[in-house]
Design an enzyme around this catalytic site. Structure first.
Site, PDB file in Angstrom:
ATOM      1  N   LYS A 125       0.758  -1.148  -0.083  1.00  0.00           N
ATOM      2  CA  LYS A 125      -0.107  -0.165  -0.006  1.00  0.00           C
ATOM      3  C   LYS A 125       0.867   1.325   0.026  1.00  0.00           C
ATOM      4  CE  LYS A 125      -3.965  -1.843   1.889  1.00  0.00           C
ATOM      5  NZ  LYS A 125      -4.874  -2.384   2.905  1.00  0.00           N
ATOM      6  N   LYS A 208      -6.857 -11.487  -7.332  1.00  0.00           N
ATOM      7  CA  LYS A 208      -7.806 -11.950  -6.445  1.00  0.00           C
ATOM      8  C   LYS A 208      -9.171 -11.121  -6.802  1.00  0.00           C
ATOM      9  CE  LYS A 208      -8.390 -11.783  -1.769  1.00  0.00           C
ATOM     10  NZ  LYS A 208      -7.945 -11.910  -0.252  1.00  0.00           N
ATOM     11  N   LYS A 211     -12.405  -5.417  -3.911  1.00  0.00           N
ATOM     12  CA  LYS A 211     -13.068  -4.130  -4.013  1.00  0.00           C
ATOM     13  C   LYS A 211     -12.224  -2.959  -4.981  1.00  0.00           C
ATOM     14  CE  LYS A 211     -15.887  -0.703  -3.131  1.00  0.00           C
ATOM     15  NZ  LYS A 211     -15.278   0.497  -2.581  1.00  0.00           N
TER      16      LYS A 211
END
Ligand code: TRP
Length: 347
Positions: A125, A208, A211
Site C-alpha cells: 500500500k 483476487k 473491491k
C-alpha cells in the site's frame, strides 16, 4: 453416559473462533461470501464464535461519515443474512468494544518497528501511495488486528491467504507476551480454506476478486441486481480455447468459473467437468450465474429485511457487543495487571 458425537459441546468446551471483516462497501462481494462468510457459518456450529465488523480498521480509508455508518450496519446485516446466527455467535461492531484499541496500544509497545515495517500488505500500500500518502493507521493496522484476536483467546482465525503474515505477527506477539510475563494469550492458528480462498476477478482472473479491482465488471456484488451480475458472468474473460477443463495456469478464467459454480452448486469440479464435456464456455457462464443468483436472491431479500428493521438490528449488535466485552474486558484486565499498570482504587 457417553454423549452422541453430534451433540453440540457446551460453549466453554468448544474451541473459539473469531473473525472480523472490513465494511469497505455497501455490498459484500462474492469473494467475501465464499472466502469468509461461508466459513463463518460452517464454524459456528461446533465452535464458540465471535464475528465482527472492523469499522476501526476501515478508518484507514477515507469515507463520508454517513456512508461509513451505512456500511457498518449493512455489513452486520449481511453476516446474518448469510447465516451467522447472532444468538449462537455474537455479531458486534469493533468500535463498540473499546478494549480493542486499549489492548492495541499495549501491543504496539511490544512490536518492533522493523517487524511492523516488514508487513507486505503495508509495504504494497505504501509503495502505491508513497509513505506520505499512507497513514500511520495503515502501519499499525496489523497490531490492531492482533488485539482483535488475542482479546478473545481465539484458537482459530478464518482469514484469507493475504492475512497469513498478520496472523504470524499475532502469534509472535502472543508468545512474546506469554514468555515475558506468564501464559495469558491463546496462540491462534490461521484457518485458511485453500479451495475457496482465491476467488478471482472476472475480468482479470490472475488477481483476487476485490473491491480495489481496476474494473467493476470483475466484481460480483451480492446486493446487485441479478441481471447485472448475470451480465458480468457473461462477459467474464476466458481464453481462446473452447474445451472446458480445470487448469489454473493456462485457463485461469475457466478455472475460476468452475470454482465458483462448484462452491454455489455443491457439486465437485470433477462432476462439473463430466457435465460440461462437449459444451461451450457460454454454457458454463450461464450455469454459474444461475447457481450464484439462486443462492444470493434469498440473501439479498433477508439483508433488506434486516435493514428495514433497523432497531432490531441495532439491538442484536448491542447484545453482541455486551457479550464480546464480557470476554474482552477479562483479557484486558489480566494484561493490565500483568504488565504492572496500577489498578484504579474502587471506593
Ligand atoms: N485484516 C483483515 C482483512 O482484511 C480483517 C480483520 C481485522 C480481521 N481484524 C481481524 C480478520 C481479526 C480476522 C481476525 O481481511
Amino acid at each position: 453416559m457417553a454423549e452422541s458425537p453430534q451433540a453440540p459441546r457446551p460453549p466453554a468446551e468448544r474451541p473459539r473462533v473469531l473473525s472480523l471483516m472490513q465494511p469497505t462497501a455497501d455490498s459484500l462481494h462474492l469473494g467475501n461470501y465464499l472466502g469468509a462468510l461461508q466459513q463463518w457459518v460452517a464454524l459456528q456450529a461446533d465452535h464458540e464464535a465471535f464475528y465482527g465488523v472492523c469499522d476501526l480498521h476501515a478508518l484507514t480509508i477515507e469515507v463520508e461519515p454517513a456512508e461509513r455508518r451505512r456500511r457498518s450496519l449493512g455489513a452486520a446485516a449481511q453476516f446474518i443474512a448469510a447465516g451467522v446466527d447472532p444468538d449462537e455467535a455474537p455479531v458486534f461492531i469493533q468500535s463498540h468494544v473499546p478494549e480493542h484499541t486499549e489492548l492495541m496500544w499495549v501491543l504496539t509497545t511490544m512490536t518492533g518497528f522493523g517487524q511492523a515495517a516488514r508487513m507486505t500488505q503495508f509495504k504494497d500500500k505504501a509503495a502505491r501511495t508513497g509513505t506520505d500518502g499512507a497513514n500511520v493507521g495503515l502501519f499499525t493496522y496489523p497490531i490492531l488486528m492482533a488485539a482483535d484476536i488475542l482479546l478473545y483467546q481465539a484458537d482459530k482465525v478464518p482469514v484469507g491467504e493475504d492475512q497469513r503474515q498478520h496472523l504470524e505477527l499475532t502469534r509472535d506477539l502472543a508468545q512474546r507476551f506469554n514468555s515475558r510475563f506468564s501464559p495469558t494469550f491463546t496462540v491462534p492458528e490461521p484457518h485458511i480454506v485453500k479451495s475457496v480462498g482465491r476467488i478471482m476477478d472476472l475480468q482479470d482472473p490472475t488477481v483476487k476478486m476485490s473491491k480495489s479491482a481496476s474494473s467493476p465488471n470483475g466484481l460480483i456484488e451480492l446486493l446487485d441486481d441479478p441481471k447485472v451480475n448475470a451480465k458480468k458472468f457473461r462477459s467474464a474473460v476466458t481464453d481462446s480455447g473452447r474445451e472446458i477443463s480445470y487448469d489454473e495456469e493456462n485457463k485461469p478464467g475457466i478455472a475460476n468459473l468452475l470454482s465458483i459454480l462448484s462452491a454455489f452448486s455443491g457439486r465437485e469440479i470433477e462432476t462439473l467437468l463430466d457435465e460440461f464435456s462437449g459444451k461451450g464456455y457460454g454454457d458454463l457462464k450461464v450455469a454459474t450465474a444461475d447457481a450464484v443468483n439462486a443462492v444470493i436472491a434469498p440473501f439479498r431479500e433477508r439483508t433488506n429485511e434486516l435493514l428495514g428493521e433497523k432497531t432490531e438490528l441495532e439491538d442484536i449488535l448491542a447484545r453482541g457487543a455486551d457479550r464480546a466485552r464480557g470476554v474482552a474486558s477479562r483479557t484486558l484486565s489480566k494484561v493490565y495487571r500483568k504488565i504492572g499498570l496500577l489498578p484504579p482504587a474502587r471506593r
